[in-house]
Scaffold this motif. Structure first.
Motif, PDB file in Angstrom:
ATOM      1  N   PHE A  63       0.826  -1.214   0.000  1.00 24.16           N
ATOM      2  CA  PHE A  63       0.000   0.000   0.000  1.00 24.16           C
ATOM      3  C   PHE A  63       0.861   1.265   0.000  1.00 24.16           C
ATOM      4  O   PHE A  63       0.505   2.252  -0.634  1.00 24.16           O
ATOM      5  N   VAL A  64       1.988   1.230   0.669  1.00 24.64           N
ATOM      6  CA  VAL A  64       2.911   2.372   0.634  1.00 24.64           C
ATOM      7  C   VAL A  64       3.418   2.560  -0.797  1.00 24.64           C
ATOM      8  O   VAL A  64       3.412   3.674  -1.330  1.00 24.64           O
ATOM      9  N   ASN A  65       3.810   1.473  -1.427  1.00 30.33           N
ATOM     10  CA  ASN A  65       4.354   1.538  -2.798  1.00 30.33           C
ATOM     11  C   ASN A  65       3.315   1.934  -3.834  1.00 30.33           C
ATOM     12  O   ASN A  65       3.650   2.542  -4.847  1.00 30.33           O
ATOM     13  N   GLN A  66       2.061   1.589  -3.615  1.00 33.60           N
ATOM     14  CA  GLN A  66       0.994   1.895  -4.588  1.00 33.60           C
ATOM     15  C   GLN A  66       0.223   3.172  -4.242  1.00 33.60           C
ATOM     16  O   GLN A  66      -0.799   3.468  -4.872  1.00 33.60           O
ATOM     17  N   TYR A  67       0.720   3.943  -3.301  1.00 35.97           N
ATOM     18  CA  TYR A  67       0.049   5.146  -2.835  1.00 35.97           C
ATOM     19  C   TYR A  67      -0.365   6.060  -3.992  1.00 35.97           C
ATOM     20  O   TYR A  67      -1.526   6.450  -4.093  1.00 35.97           O
ATOM     21  N   GLU A  68       0.548   6.412  -4.852  1.00 32.36           N
ATOM     22  CA  GLU A  68       0.252   7.343  -5.959  1.00 32.36           C
ATOM     23  C   GLU A  68      -0.820   6.775  -6.890  1.00 32.36           C
ATOM     24  O   GLU A  68      -1.725   7.495  -7.310  1.00 32.36           O
ATOM     25  N   LYS A  69      -0.726   5.506  -7.206  1.00 33.14           N
ATOM     26  CA  LYS A  69      -1.703   4.881  -8.103  1.00 33.14           C
ATOM     27  C   LYS A  69      -3.086   4.820  -7.458  1.00 33.14           C
ATOM     28  O   LYS A  69      -4.099   5.007  -8.142  1.00 33.14           O
ATOM     29  N   LEU A  70      -3.134   4.577  -6.168  1.00 30.40           N
ATOM     30  CA  LEU A  70      -4.422   4.553  -5.470  1.00 30.40           C
ATOM     31  C   LEU A  70      -5.059   5.944  -5.452  1.00 30.40           C
ATOM     32  O   LEU A  70      -6.262   6.071  -5.685  1.00 30.40           O
ATOM     33  N   LEU A  71      -4.263   6.972  -5.231  1.00 34.87           N
ATOM     34  CA  LEU A  71      -4.799   8.337  -5.288  1.00 34.87           C
ATOM     35  C   LEU A  71      -5.304   8.650  -6.693  1.00 34.87           C
ATOM     36  O   LEU A  71      -6.374   9.244  -6.857  1.00 34.87           O
ATOM     37  N   ALA A  72      -4.542   8.237  -7.706  1.00 32.76           N
ATOM     38  CA  ALA A  72      -4.943   8.472  -9.100  1.00 32.76           C
ATOM     39  C   ALA A  72      -6.245   7.743  -9.432  1.00 32.76           C
ATOM     40  O   ALA A  72      -6.998   8.176 -10.309  1.00 32.76           O
ATOM     41  N   ALA A  73      -6.533   6.654  -8.705  1.00 37.41           N
ATOM     42  CA  ALA A  73      -7.773   5.893  -8.911  1.00 37.41           C
ATOM     43  C   ALA A  73      -8.946   6.480  -8.122  1.00 37.41           C
ATOM     44  O   ALA A  73     -10.019   5.890  -8.079  1.00 37.41           O
TER      45      ALA A  73
END
Length: 168
Positions: A63-73
């Motif tokens: 979840f730390v590593n995918q933070y930016e992608k999750l925000l973009a989603a």
């Protein structure tokens, strides 16, 4: 157990702050889940415990590593929910470099885990009552996606699974 389409129950969670910030004092601060989820899209992932192998090696770092992608989603916030105290959650968050990415939400007495039906009894392993491993997407407090792991597994509650669900 909570289901897709249901409102999450209210509970008090704690988060540790190093310094005064946004009206929060240094140390543990208490928050009402129902207040925090209003009008927001939040990903919550729950896990059995801080500093444990799968939680520290895979679940939280994903979840730390995918933070930016999750925000973009379209996600507003990401929470890590665990039945640990706020001091332990802060120390673990510091080690895992979660600052500004994942809120480390302590549920010291399993109040929220129990209210959602996502608790598990690990007394036989010396851990007491803990949260199951899971991931939820909440929109305005309503569960839109729910992924609960079978005991001892890490197959369906990853950040990648949540990203895939949000994109479909």
């Amino acid at each position: 157990m909570i289901e897709v389409g249901q409102q999450v129950p209210d509970a008090t969670l704690q988060e540790f702050f190093e310094a005064e910030s946004g009206g929060c004092s240094p140390g543990p601060n208490s928050f009402s889940v129902s207040e925090l989820v209003k009008g927001r899209k939040i990903v919550v992932f729950g896990l059995p415990g801080a500093f444990t192998p799968t939680c520290s090696g895979s679940h939280l770092p994903g979840f730390v590593n995918q933070y930016e992608k999750l925000l973009a989603a379209g996600v507003d916030e990401i929470w890590c929910h665990s039945v640990n105290d706020a001091f332990v959650m802060r120390a673990w968050g510091r080690e895992q470099k979660t600052e500004g990415k994942v809120r480390m939400m302590a549920d010291g007495v399993a109040q929220w885990a129990r209210a959602m039906g996502l608790e598990q009894d690990l007394i036989h392993r010396g851990l007491g009552v803990r949260a199951k491993r899971y991931a939820i997407v909440l929109e305005n407090g309503v569960v839109t996606h729910l992924f609960v792991e079978e005991p001892g597994k890490f197959e369906v509650s990853s950040a990648d699974t949540i990203l895939e669900a949000l994109r479909s």
